[in-house]
Design a protein around this motif. Structure first.
Motif, mmCIF file in Angstrom:
data_model
loop_
_atom_site.group_PDB
_atom_site.id
_atom_site.type_symbol
_atom_site.label_atom_id
_atom_site.label_comp_id
_atom_site.label_asym_id
_atom_site.label_seq_id
_atom_site.Cartn_x
_atom_site.Cartn_y
_atom_site.Cartn_z
ATOM 1 N N LYS A 209 -6.920 26.228 5.880
ATOM 2 C CA LYS A 209 -5.714 25.929 6.654
ATOM 3 C C LYS A 209 -5.170 24.562 6.286
ATOM 4 O O LYS A 209 -3.959 24.377 6.109
ATOM 5 N N ASP A 210 -6.062 23.583 6.168
ATOM 6 C CA ASP A 210 -5.631 22.235 5.767
ATOM 7 C C ASP A 210 -5.001 22.252 4.382
ATOM 8 O O ASP A 210 -3.991 21.589 4.139
ATOM 9 N N SER B 234 -3.510 24.808 2.925
ATOM 10 C CA SER B 234 -2.213 25.480 3.004
ATOM 11 C C SER B 234 -1.154 24.539 3.564
ATOM 12 O O SER B 234 -0.021 24.489 3.070
ATOM 13 N N ARG B 235 -1.511 23.797 4.582
ATOM 14 C CA ARG B 235 -0.569 22.847 5.178
ATOM 15 C C ARG B 235 -0.138 21.794 4.169
ATOM 16 O O ARG B 235 1.035 21.460 4.059
ATOM 17 N N GLN B 236 -1.113 21.286 3.412
ATOM 18 C CA GLN B 236 -0.803 20.277 2.412
ATOM 19 C C GLN B 236 0.077 20.859 1.303
ATOM 20 O O GLN B 236 0.975 20.177 0.802
ATOM 21 N N MET C 60 3.559 20.938 2.548
ATOM 22 C CA MET C 60 4.081 19.568 2.540
ATOM 23 C C MET C 60 4.481 19.143 1.129
ATOM 24 O O MET C 60 5.571 18.581 0.923
ATOM 25 N N HIS D 76 1.483 25.889 11.146
ATOM 26 C CA HIS D 76 1.365 24.515 10.654
ATOM 27 C C HIS D 76 2.434 23.581 11.222
ATOM 28 O O HIS D 76 2.171 22.401 11.473
ATOM 29 N N PHE D 77 3.651 24.090 11.388
ATOM 30 C CA PHE D 77 4.778 23.267 11.834
ATOM 31 C C PHE D 77 5.608 24.045 12.853
ATOM 32 O O PHE D 77 5.885 25.222 12.648
ATOM 33 N N LEU E 98 8.890 19.604 9.878
ATOM 34 C CA LEU E 98 8.484 19.506 8.471
ATOM 35 C C LEU E 98 9.248 18.389 7.775
ATOM 36 O O LEU E 98 8.662 17.612 7.005
ATOM 37 N N GLU F 91 7.749 15.010 8.805
ATOM 38 C CA GLU F 91 6.439 14.726 8.215
ATOM 39 C C GLU F 91 6.529 14.460 6.718
ATOM 40 O O GLU F 91 5.850 13.575 6.193
#
Length: 199
Positions: A8-9, A11-13, A16, A50-51, A57, A60
């Protein structure tokens, strides 16, 4: 569970990273969530865990881009002071790669139209960058920040103009002229010690 959290981390990165580059290269309004998620190799439905929104988004990615710029500026200042930082900013490489370059030069007109919360994030990070540059100058805090704002505005304007005109020769000329103008602002302060250290 540890694997899932790591995935998950990651995918979020990835979202971003893709969004940061797309916003700077294509603009905020022109970068839809579907395109961002597709470029990130994820489904549209994977965005919202995530957002909460595109606006979140944007905030961030803007904060992350400006933090990276501050880190890079600090490295340049430590390596060669403000003249080196000015030359790096107004380089052909920076001009030709907006997707990885200065978020301000790429996005200012759009940032001005973003919600107040986004503009507050932008203001907070830009002030950190200005104070980083101001710490290299002599004089009281207000005077140093005024000079830093002038340098920053000159650099952004020159970079934007160099990207907008047609023809490499004219674009290069604008970069050189912008760097000379920014360095001229330093002239009254040359040879005077800065009161602050980089922090």
């Amino acid at each position: 569970m540890r694997y899932e959290k790591g995935r998950k981390d990651a995918s979020r990165q990835r979202i971003m990273d893709v969004a940061t580059e797309k916003f700077r290269s294509d603009g905020i309004a022109a970068s839809g969530l579907a395109g961002i998620m597709n470029a990130a190799g994820l489904t549209n439905g994977a965005f919202y865990p995530h957002f909460p929104s595109k606006a979140a988004l944007v905030r961030e990615t803007l904060a992350a881009a400006l933090k990276d710029q501050s880190d890079q500026t600090r490295d340049l200042l430590e390596a060669g002071g403000l003249p080196l930082a000015i030359d790096a900013y107004l380089s052909a490489e920076h001009r030709d790669n907006p997707g990885t370059g200065c978020a301000s030069a790429a996005l200012l007109p759009e940032i001005a139209r973003e919600p107040a919360e986004t503009r507050e994030v932008y203001t907070e990070h830009v002030l950190k960058l200005i104070r980083l540059v101001a710490a290299q100058l002599p004089g009281d805090a207000s005077e140093r920040e005024d000079v830093a704002f002038g340098i920053f505005a000159t650099l952004i304007g020159a970079l934007e103009l160099s990207r907008a005109v047609e023809g490499a020769e004219l674009s290069d000329r604008i970069l050189v002229a912008g760097a000379a103008a920014a360095k001229q602002m330093l002239a009254p302060h040359q040879g005077q010690p800065a009161k602050d250290k980089l922090s």
